[in-house]
Motif scaffolding. Structure first.
Motif, PDB file in Angstrom:
ATOM      1  N   ALA A 278       0.852  -1.192   0.000  1.00  0.00           N
ATOM      2  CA  ALA A 278       0.000   0.000   0.000  1.00  0.00           C
ATOM      3  C   ALA A 278       0.886   1.239   0.000  1.00  0.00           C
ATOM      4  O   ALA A 278       1.882   1.308   0.736  1.00  0.00           O
ATOM      5  CB  ALA A 278      -0.916   0.005   1.222  1.00  0.00           C
ATOM      6  N   LEU A 279       0.534   2.232  -0.819  1.00  0.00           N
ATOM      7  CA  LEU A 279       1.308   3.469  -0.950  1.00  0.00           C
ATOM      8  C   LEU A 279       0.405   4.642  -0.590  1.00  0.00           C
ATOM      9  O   LEU A 279      -0.750   4.686  -1.004  1.00  0.00           O
ATOM     10  CB  LEU A 279       1.812   3.641  -2.388  1.00  0.00           C
ATOM     11  N   GLU A 280       0.971   5.591   0.146  1.00  0.00           N
ATOM     12  CA  GLU A 280       0.194   6.752   0.562  1.00  0.00           C
ATOM     13  C   GLU A 280       1.045   8.003   0.404  1.00  0.00           C
ATOM     14  O   GLU A 280       2.037   8.196   1.108  1.00  0.00           O
ATOM     15  CB  GLU A 280      -0.245   6.612   2.016  1.00  0.00           C
ATOM     16  N   GLY A 281       0.687   8.849  -0.573  1.00  0.00           N
ATOM     17  CA  GLY A 281       1.361  10.138  -0.756  1.00  0.00           C
ATOM     18  C   GLY A 281       2.843  10.034  -1.025  1.00  0.00           C
ATOM     19  O   GLY A 281       3.628  10.880  -0.566  1.00  0.00           O
ATOM     20  N   VAL A 282       3.275   9.049  -1.798  1.00  0.00           N
ATOM     21  CA  VAL A 282       4.708   8.830  -2.038  1.00  0.00           C
ATOM     22  C   VAL A 282       5.270   9.931  -2.939  1.00  0.00           C
ATOM     23  O   VAL A 282       4.732  10.225  -4.012  1.00  0.00           O
ATOM     24  CB  VAL A 282       4.945   7.452  -2.686  1.00  0.00           C
ATOM     25  N   CYS A 283       6.378  10.535  -2.491  1.00  0.00           N
ATOM     26  CA  CYS A 283       7.088  11.557  -3.263  1.00  0.00           C
ATOM     27  C   CYS A 283       8.560  11.168  -3.380  1.00  0.00           C
ATOM     28  O   CYS A 283       9.159  10.684  -2.413  1.00  0.00           O
ATOM     29  CB  CYS A 283       6.990  12.934  -2.605  1.00  0.00           C
ATOM     30  N   LYS A 284       9.134  11.381  -4.572  1.00  0.00           N
ATOM     31  CA  LYS A 284      10.544  11.057  -4.786  1.00  0.00           C
ATOM     32  C   LYS A 284      11.084  11.949  -5.890  1.00  0.00           C
ATOM     33  O   LYS A 284      10.449  12.137  -6.928  1.00  0.00           O
ATOM     34  CB  LYS A 284      10.688   9.581  -5.197  1.00  0.00           C
ATOM     35  N   GLY A 285      12.264  12.513  -5.661  1.00  0.00           N
ATOM     36  CA  GLY A 285      12.899  13.360  -6.662  1.00  0.00           C
ATOM     37  C   GLY A 285      14.404  13.281  -6.567  1.00  0.00           C
ATOM     38  O   GLY A 285      14.963  12.425  -5.861  1.00  0.00           O
TER      39      GLY A 285
ATOM     40  N   GLY B 249      10.655   8.533 -14.954  1.00  0.00           N
ATOM     41  CA  GLY B 249      10.708   8.234 -13.522  1.00  0.00           C
ATOM     42  C   GLY B 249      10.267   6.828 -13.145  1.00  0.00           C
ATOM     43  O   GLY B 249       9.970   6.569 -11.973  1.00  0.00           O
ATOM     44  N   LYS B 250      10.230   5.902 -14.086  1.00  0.00           N
ATOM     45  CA  LYS B 250       9.766   4.544 -13.781  1.00  0.00           C
ATOM     46  C   LYS B 250      10.692   3.853 -12.774  1.00  0.00           C
ATOM     47  O   LYS B 250      10.237   3.315 -11.759  1.00  0.00           O
ATOM     48  CB  LYS B 250       9.675   3.715 -15.069  1.00  0.00           C
ATOM     49  N   SER B 251      12.006   3.882 -13.054  1.00  0.00           N
ATOM     50  CA  SER B 251      12.956   3.248 -12.137  1.00  0.00           C
ATOM     51  C   SER B 251      13.005   4.000 -10.812  1.00  0.00           C
ATOM     52  O   SER B 251      13.163   3.391  -9.750  1.00  0.00           O
ATOM     53  CB  SER B 251      14.353   3.190 -12.769  1.00  0.00           C
ATOM     54  N   THR B 252      12.855   5.314 -10.874  1.00  0.00           N
ATOM     55  CA  THR B 252      12.824   6.117  -9.639  1.00  0.00           C
ATOM     56  C   THR B 252      11.644   5.700  -8.772  1.00  0.00           C
ATOM     57  O   THR B 252      11.776   5.582  -7.540  1.00  0.00           O
ATOM     58  CB  THR B 252      12.728   7.612  -9.979  1.00  0.00           C
ATOM     59  N   LEU B 253      10.488   5.491  -9.386  1.00  0.00           N
ATOM     60  CA  LEU B 253       9.313   5.045  -8.641  1.00  0.00           C
ATOM     61  C   LEU B 253       9.563   3.675  -8.003  1.00  0.00           C
ATOM     62  O   LEU B 253       9.241   3.468  -6.825  1.00  0.00           O
ATOM     63  CB  LEU B 253       8.097   4.980  -9.560  1.00  0.00           C
TER      64      LEU B 253
ATOM     65  N   VAL C 290       8.245  11.710  -8.714  1.00  0.00           N
ATOM     66  CA  VAL C 290       7.014  11.080  -8.225  1.00  0.00           C
ATOM     67  C   VAL C 290       6.384  12.032  -7.222  1.00  0.00           C
ATOM     68  O   VAL C 290       7.013  12.403  -6.234  1.00  0.00           O
ATOM     69  CB  VAL C 290       7.316   9.713  -7.557  1.00  0.00           C
ATOM     70  N   ARG C 291       5.132  12.426  -7.500  1.00  0.00           N
ATOM     71  CA  ARG C 291       4.480  13.420  -6.641  1.00  0.00           C
ATOM     72  C   ARG C 291       3.191  12.858  -6.053  1.00  0.00           C
ATOM     73  O   ARG C 291       2.229  12.598  -6.788  1.00  0.00           O
ATOM     74  CB  ARG C 291       4.180  14.693  -7.448  1.00  0.00           C
ATOM     75  N   SER C 292       3.204  12.624  -4.782  1.00  0.00           N
ATOM     76  CA  SER C 292       2.007  12.262  -4.025  1.00  0.00           C
ATOM     77  C   SER C 292       1.226  11.121  -4.678  1.00  0.00           C
ATOM     78  O   SER C 292       0.039  11.251  -4.988  1.00  0.00           O
ATOM     79  CB  SER C 292       1.105  13.500  -3.860  1.00  0.00           C
ATOM     80  N   PHE C 293       1.897   9.995  -4.863  1.00  0.00           N
ATOM     81  CA  PHE C 293       1.265   8.836  -5.494  1.00  0.00           C
ATOM     82  C   PHE C 293       0.682   7.919  -4.428  1.00  0.00           C
ATOM     83  O   PHE C 293       1.368   7.522  -3.489  1.00  0.00           O
ATOM     84  CB  PHE C 293       2.286   8.072  -6.340  1.00  0.00           C
ATOM     85  N   THR C 294      -0.595   7.582  -4.599  1.00  0.00           N
ATOM     86  CA  THR C 294      -1.300   6.710  -3.660  1.00  0.00           C
ATOM     87  C   THR C 294      -1.926   5.546  -4.423  1.00  0.00           C
ATOM     88  O   THR C 294      -2.566   5.757  -5.465  1.00  0.00           O
ATOM     89  CB  THR C 294      -2.392   7.480  -2.911  1.00  0.00           C
ATOM     90  N   ALA C 295      -1.701   4.325  -3.947  1.00  0.00           N
ATOM     91  CA  ALA C 295      -2.270   3.149  -4.608  1.00  0.00           C
ATOM     92  C   ALA C 295      -2.230   1.971  -3.646  1.00  0.00           C
ATOM     93  O   ALA C 295      -1.442   1.948  -2.684  1.00  0.00           O
ATOM     94  CB  ALA C 295      -1.497   2.813  -5.883  1.00  0.00           C
ATOM     95  N   ALA C 296      -3.090   0.991  -3.908  1.00  0.00           N
ATOM     96  CA  ALA C 296      -3.094  -0.263  -3.150  1.00  0.00           C
ATOM     97  C   ALA C 296      -2.956  -1.415  -4.144  1.00  0.00           C
ATOM     98  O   ALA C 296      -3.621  -1.430  -5.179  1.00  0.00           O
ATOM     99  CB  ALA C 296      -4.382  -0.413  -2.348  1.00  0.00           C
TER     100      ALA C 296
ATOM    101  N   ILE D 286      14.194  18.349  -8.516  1.00  0.00           N
ATOM    102  CA  ILE D 286      13.271  17.907  -9.555  1.00  0.00           C
ATOM    103  C   ILE D 286      12.405  16.795  -8.983  1.00  0.00           C
ATOM    104  O   ILE D 286      12.906  15.738  -8.592  1.00  0.00           O
ATOM    105  CB  ILE D 286      14.031  17.408 -10.802  1.00  0.00           C
ATOM    106  N   GLU D 287      11.105  17.045  -8.901  1.00  0.00           N
ATOM    107  CA  GLU D 287      10.178  16.060  -8.360  1.00  0.00           C
ATOM    108  C   GLU D 287       9.740  15.117  -9.475  1.00  0.00           C
ATOM    109  O   GLU D 287       9.162  15.553 -10.472  1.00  0.00           O
ATOM    110  CB  GLU D 287       8.953  16.754  -7.745  1.00  0.00           C
TER     111      GLU D 287
END
Length: 535
Positions: free
Chosen positions: A318-325, A358-362, A336-342, A333-334
C-alpha cells in the motif's frame, strides 16, 4: 541488393555457418535471428566489410547505412557532425583539412595535401553537408534547436533518430541495424517501426524484441544448423514454419529408419541363400534410403520458473502520498508526486512511460523497507510505503551488476538465497539457466552482462519470492530467453511490478498499468492492450 555466396565463418574449430548462399532483396525487411553466439553480429560485420569471412564472396550495394550500436559513442560531438560521420570518407577529409588549417604555418606539402582534400570534399558534396544533414534531421523529427547540441545532451529517443540520420546520410541502398531498440522507450520504438516500414531499400535488423520483429519484418533470416535459412513473414511465422519443417523431416526419417530395418532384416535372413538378386536389390534400396543428416540446432532454451514459497497476504503493498525526486542543476526535480495506490495479491503491474519519466525512480521509492531487498539506492522523500504480512520481495535491478559482488563462485553466491538447498539443487537451477559443467565455479567478477543477468534469474528461482520487482529484465537476453521469461511471468502465482520496453511482454503479462508522465502517475485498471486502446 545484398548477397552472400558460399560464405563460411569459423572461429578456430567452431563453425558458425558454412557454405551459405542467400540474397537480401531491395524493398524487403529482414530480421536476422539466432541465439546469442550464433553469429548474428559477426554476419553484420561481414556485410559491412569490418571483418572478412573465412570463405566465400559478398555482393554489396554501392552504399550501406549502419546504425551504430553504441548510442553513447558520439556524446562529445555535435548532432550535425554525428550525422556527417555517416560518410566516413567525407568526415575524415573534413577533419584532416581542419587540422591543417589550424596550424600556425602551412608548408608546401600541407598546401598540396589541402588541394587533394578539397577535391574529396567537393566530390562527396561536403560543401552542402551541414545543410543536407539538417534536412535529414528535420525529416526524422529532430528539431533545429538540437542540431548544434552535443549528443550527450540529447535524450535516448532523439539520439536514435540522429544515429538513423547518420546511417541514412548518403542515401544508402541497404540499412543494417544491430539491436536498434536498446535504450528506447515504447513511443520511440513505435516511431522506428513506422519509419522502417516506409524505407525503400533493404533492411536487415537484429533484435531481441519479438514484437518489434513481427511489426517490422516481412522476412526472417535465421542462423541455425550451421546455415542461414530464410522464412516468409515475421518472427512468429518463422517459428511456426521452422517447427513444421523440422517435424516433417524427423517424421520422414522415422519412416525411412523403419523401412531400412525391414530391408536389413531380409538381407540378414537371405544373404547367404539363393535369393542373391533380391538381396542385392534391397541393399541398393537401403543405400537410397540413407537417413538425411539432421544437423544439431545451436538454440539453447533456458527453463525459467518462478515459484512462491508462501502466498503472502491479500494486500501485499500500500502506498500513501509517495514523493521522490533528485537534485538537478536548477534545483530539486520532483519525479514522483504524491502517489497513492493499493496492490492486491496476484496483480501484475506494468510501469509505462518515456525514458527519464521516472519509472525506475518510482520502483526504488517503493522498495523502501522492502523485505528481502538489500540493494542500495532505495528510499523516498516523503509518504508511506507499507508492505503486507508475509511478503518476500525478489528484486531485479536495471543495473544488476551492483547486486553481484565479485570474489564468489556462482554456487557460493547463490547459496545465501536458500541456505538449505543442496549442491545438486543449486547446480540444477544453474543448468536451467544454461550454466553447465564447471561454470558453477566461475568467479562472479568475470561474468558477461548476459551471464550476470541469467545468474540473477537463478537467484530469483532459488529465493521463491511472492512479490517480484523487475526493472528492464530483458536487456541482455536473446529471443529464446525472452520467450522463456514471458512464459515464466505469465505462470507466476505471485505479485509483479515490471518495467520493460519489450511490448510483447507487456501485452502478455500486465493486468494493470501505472503510466508515469510529467503530469503525474495514472493508475489504469486493465491490461496493457486496454491501456493502449484508451489513449
Amino acid at each position: 541488393m545484398l548477397a552472400v555466396q558460399n560464405v563460411t565463418m569459423r572461429f578456430g574449430a567452431r563453425i558458425l555457418f558454412e557454405n551459405v548462399t542467400t540474397t537480401f532483396q531491395k524493398g524487403r525487411r529482414y530480421g536476422l535471428t539466432g541465439p546469442n553466439g550464433s553469429g548474428k553480429s559477426t554476419l553484420m560485420k561481414v556485410f559491412t566489410g569490418e571483418i572478412e569471412a573465412s570463405a566465400g564472396t559478398i555482393q554489396r550495394p554501392g552504399n550501406m547505412g549502419v546504425l551504430a550500436q553504441d548510442q553513447f559513442a558520439f556524446d562529445r560531438y555535435r548532432v550535425v557532425d554525428t550525422v556527417i560521420m555517416g560518410n566516413k570518407v567525407l568526415w575524415d577529409a573534413l577533419h584532416e583539412r581542419d587540422l591543417i588549417y589550424s596550424k600556425a604555418g602551412i608548408t608546401d606539402a600541407d598546401g598540396m595535401r589541402l588541394g587533394v582534400l578539397e577535391g574529396i570534399v567537393a566530390d562527396e558534396d561536403g560543401y552542402t553537408a551541414e545543410g543536407d544533414a539538417a534536412i535529414l534531421l528535420e525529416g526524422l523529427g529532430v528539431p533545429e534547436q538540437l542540431h548544434e547540441r552535443a549528443m550527450g545532451e540529447v535524450q535516448g529517443g532523439q539520439k536514435v533518430r540522429v544515429l538513423l540520420a547518420q546511417a541514412l546520410f548518403g542515401n544508402p541502398g541497404a540499412l543494417l541495424l544491430d539491436e536498434p531498440t536498446n535504450h528506447l522507450d515504447l513511443e520511440s520504438i513505435h516511431w522506428l517501426e513506422g519509419f522502417l516500414a516506409r524505407f525503400k531499400g533493404t533492411v536487415i535488423v537484429i533484435s531481441h524484441d519479438r514484437h518489434f520483429l513481427n511489426a517490422v519484418c516481412n522476412r526472417i533470416a535465421d542462423i541455425d544448423y550451421q546455415t542461414i535459412t530464410q522464412y516468409t513473414g515475421g518472427y512468429d511465422d518463422m517459428v511456426t514454419q521452422k517447427l513444421e519443417v523440422r517435424t516433417r523431416k524427423e517424421s520422414e526419417n522415422e519412416q525411412r529408419e523403419k523401412k531400412i530395418g525391414q530391408l536389413e532384416g531380409f538381407i540378414q535372413r537371405f544373404g547367404a541363400g539363393t535369393r542373391s538378386s533380391q538381396v542385392n536389390s534391397r541393399r541398393k534400396e537401403v543405400e537410397r534410403l540413407a537417413l538425411d543428416d539432421l544437423a544439431s540446432t545451436n538454440i539453447q532454451r533456458p527453463h525459467l520458473r518462478f515459484g512462491a514459497e508462501v502466498p503472502g497476504g491479500r494486500h501485499p503493498l500500500a502506498l500513501e502520498g509517495v514523493c521522490k525526486g533528485y537534485d538537478g542543476e536548477d534545483g530539486r526535480i520532483e519525479v514522483v508526486r504524491s502517489f497513492t495506490a493499493a496492490v492486491a495479491r496476484g496483480e501484475k503491474i506494468a510501469l509505462a512511460g518515456r525514458n527519464g519519466s521516472g519509472k525506475s525512480t518510482l520502483l526504488k521509492a517503493l522498495l523502501e523497507g522492502a523485505p528481502g531487498v538489500t540493494e542500495a539506492d532505495r528510499g523516498l522523500d516523503s509518504g508511506d510505503v507499507k508492505w503486507g504480512h508475509g511478503v518476500d520481495v525478489g528484486y531485479f535491478a536495471q543495473d544488476f551488476r551492483e547486486s553481484i559482488p565479485a570474489g564468489h563462485t556462482l554456487v557460493d553466491w547463490l547459496r545465501q538465497f536458500d541456505p538449505e538447498a543442496s549442491l545438486e539443487t543449486i547446480r540444477k537451477v544453474l543448468g536451467q539457466m544454461l550454466f553447465t559443467g564447471d561454470e558453477g565455479l566461475k568467479d562472479t567478477g568475470v561474468l558477461s552482462g548476459g551471464e550476470a543477468c541469467r545468474l540473477m534469474f537463478c537467484k530469483l528461482m532459488l529465493q521463491k519470492p511472492n512479490f517480484l520487482v523487475l526493472d528492464e529484465p530483458t536487456n541482455h537476453l536473446d529471443l529464446e530467453a525472452v520467450i522463456a521469461l514471458n512464459s515464466a511471468l505469465k505462470d507466476y502465482p505471485g505479485t509483479l511490478l515490471l518495467v520493460t520496453h519489450d511490448e510483447g511482454l507487456l501485452h502478455d503479462v500486465a493486468t494493470r498499468v501505472w503510466s508515469v508522465t510529467e503530469a503525474g502517475i495514472e493508475d489504469f485498471q486493465g491490461s496493457y492492450a486496454e491501456f493502449l486502446a484508451s489513449r
